[in-house]
Design a protein around this motif. Structure first.
Motif, PDB file in Angstrom:
ATOM      1  N   ALA A 233       0.833  -1.200   0.000  1.00  0.00           N
ATOM      2  CA  ALA A 233       0.000   0.000   0.000  1.00  0.00           C
ATOM      3  C   ALA A 233       0.871   1.254   0.000  1.00  0.00           C
ATOM      4  O   ALA A 233       1.878   1.336   0.700  1.00  0.00           O
ATOM      5  N   LYS A 234       0.454   2.246  -0.797  1.00  0.00           N
ATOM      6  CA  LYS A 234       1.166   3.522  -0.867  1.00  0.00           C
ATOM      7  C   LYS A 234       0.477   4.544   0.043  1.00  0.00           C
ATOM      8  O   LYS A 234      -0.701   4.862  -0.148  1.00  0.00           O
ATOM      9  N   VAL A 235       1.234   5.023   1.030  1.00  0.00           N
ATOM     10  CA  VAL A 235       0.704   5.988   2.001  1.00  0.00           C
ATOM     11  C   VAL A 235       1.376   7.334   1.775  1.00  0.00           C
ATOM     12  O   VAL A 235       2.604   7.448   1.876  1.00  0.00           O
TER      13      VAL A 235
ATOM     14  N   ASN B  58      -1.659  12.095  -6.376  1.00  0.00           N
ATOM     15  CA  ASN B  58      -2.409  11.484  -7.474  1.00  0.00           C
ATOM     16  C   ASN B  58      -1.473  10.829  -8.486  1.00  0.00           C
ATOM     17  O   ASN B  58      -1.705   9.695  -8.927  1.00  0.00           O
TER      18      ASN B  58
ATOM     19  N   GLY C  68       0.019   7.614  -7.378  1.00  0.00           N
ATOM     20  CA  GLY C  68      -0.925   6.514  -7.223  1.00  0.00           C
ATOM     21  C   GLY C  68      -1.105   6.099  -5.782  1.00  0.00           C
ATOM     22  O   GLY C  68      -1.248   4.905  -5.476  1.00  0.00           O
ATOM     23  N   ALA C  69      -1.103   7.076  -4.871  1.00  0.00           N
ATOM     24  CA  ALA C  69      -1.247   6.768  -3.446  1.00  0.00           C
ATOM     25  C   ALA C  69      -2.574   6.071  -3.177  1.00  0.00           C
ATOM     26  O   ALA C  69      -3.591   6.337  -3.829  1.00  0.00           O
ATOM     27  N   ASP C  70      -2.552   5.172  -2.202  1.00  0.00           N
ATOM     28  CA  ASP C  70      -3.773   4.481  -1.790  1.00  0.00           C
ATOM     29  C   ASP C  70      -4.536   5.262  -0.728  1.00  0.00           C
ATOM     30  O   ASP C  70      -5.766   5.161  -0.646  1.00  0.00           O
ATOM     31  N   VAL C  71      -3.813   6.017   0.101  1.00  0.00           N
ATOM     32  CA  VAL C  71      -4.453   6.904   1.074  1.00  0.00           C
ATOM     33  C   VAL C  71      -3.614   8.176   1.198  1.00  0.00           C
ATOM     34  O   VAL C  71      -2.411   8.179   0.948  1.00  0.00           O
TER      35      VAL C  71
ATOM     36  N   LYS D 268     -14.732   5.375   1.888  1.00  0.00           N
ATOM     37  CA  LYS D 268     -13.481   4.958   2.512  1.00  0.00           C
ATOM     38  C   LYS D 268     -12.787   6.106   3.236  1.00  0.00           C
ATOM     39  O   LYS D 268     -12.016   5.868   4.169  1.00  0.00           O
TER      40      LYS D 268
ATOM     41  N   MET E   6      -7.719   9.597  -4.007  1.00  0.00           N
ATOM     42  CA  MET E   6      -7.774   8.444  -3.103  1.00  0.00           C
ATOM     43  C   MET E   6      -8.458   8.844  -1.788  1.00  0.00           C
ATOM     44  O   MET E   6      -8.647  10.040  -1.539  1.00  0.00           O
TER      45      MET E   6
ATOM     46  N   PHE F 113      -6.003  -0.794   6.746  1.00  0.00           N
ATOM     47  CA  PHE F 113      -5.563  -1.794   5.770  1.00  0.00           C
ATOM     48  C   PHE F 113      -5.646  -3.224   6.305  1.00  0.00           C
ATOM     49  O   PHE F 113      -5.243  -4.161   5.622  1.00  0.00           O
TER      50      PHE F 113
END
Length: 282
Positions: A2-4, A73, A76-79, A103, A148, A184
């Motif tokens: 996951a990308k934070v 953006n 491609g961060a997940d959060v 979410k 995200m 997560f």
């Protein structure tokens, strides 16, 4: 993995709120660095909007908000988690979510509950809130402009001695980390060793293996080596829409950063607020 994306609020000429002998920009950065160090590399990749009190838009803090959202953006961060301190004489912690819910609400609730647990601080009114702007959209830029799930956590009131006496960045960082792990579905009781990265002050001496301008086609990368005895230098781009910067390795006092062209244009590459060369994308 996951990308934070962590966003310590303010920075540059924007100190944020000031009170009890502290500046919001400094406190937020302390917390963010600790969260990034806590996130286990087995599960997470972490990127920060700034790693020092310099930003690519030092002279225009408002413009830097868009840069942070665009960078998250493009990565491609997940959060997206923005870290701030409050002001105005209140007491406690609170977290803002998107008006869209979903979410973003889950992320905000997980972080708010975990921060209250680790710090022992009460919620300031309703624990999880929204701020509505024009047309019913999110008022907070970094929540509105990110793709995200995003939230903004206020880590106490900087102008309230009750909140700031014994204020502890480690406890806030632990809470945010616990909340991210819960979101997560990762058990924080399973430790994964990750060495704490020491960041260099902006005044530290840094030697770069690149001082001439670099030209690359979009999509291709270039690695720059920076040597600094004081710790990891802060590397930023004058135009985050042109180039993405990722730290790829550390060897002793040498730090390696990969610059990847995103679209045609030119961006100054800054180390500790000083431009060392220009990265051109053709």
């Amino acid at each position: 993995m996951a990308k934070v994306y962590l966003d310590p609020g303010h920075g540059g000429y924007d100190s944020g709120a000031v009170g009890c002998g502290k500046r919001e920009a400094d406190c937020a950065l302390e917390i963010a660095k600790r969260v990034c160090a806590l996130l286990p590399g087995k599960y997470f990749d972490c990127k920060m909007s700034r790693t020092s009190n310099h930003t690519p838009n030092d002279s225009d803090p408002s413009a830097d908000l868009g840069r942070r959202a665009a960078e998250a953006n493009a990565w491609g961060a997940d959060v997206f988690v923005s870290i701030h301190l409050n002001a105005g004489g209140g007491h406690g912690v609170e977290t803002y979510r998107s008006v869209a819910g979903g979410k973003s609400t889950t992320l905000a609730i997980d972080i708010q509950q975990a921060v209250q647990s680790t710090t022992g601080m009460p919620a300031h009114g309703e624990p999880v809130k929204i701020k509505i702007g024009d047309g019913g959209r999110d008022w907070i830029c970094v929540i509105r402009e990110t793709n995200m799930p995003a939230c903004l956590v206020e880590c106490g009131f900087i102008d309230n001695p009750t909140d700031m006496n014994g204020w502890n960045a480690d406890k806030y960082a632990q809470g945010i980390y616990n909340g991210i792990c819960k979101y997560f579905g990762i058990t924080t009781a399973v430790p994964v060793t990750k060495p704490t990265l020491r960041y260099a002050p902006s005044s530290a001496a840094v030697r770069s293996d690149t001082t001439m301008d670099v030209t690359k086609p979009a999509g291709q990368s270039y690695t720059v080596k920076l040597t600094c005895a004081a710790g990891c230098p802060s590397v930023t781009a004058g135009n985050g829409a042109v180039v993405d910067i990722t730290r790829t390795g550390v060897s002793g006092n040498a730090y390696f950063f990969k610059l990847t062209g995103k679209r045609r244009g030119a961006a100054g590459i800054f180390v500790g607020g000083k431009k060392i060369f220009v990265f051109k994308v053709v």
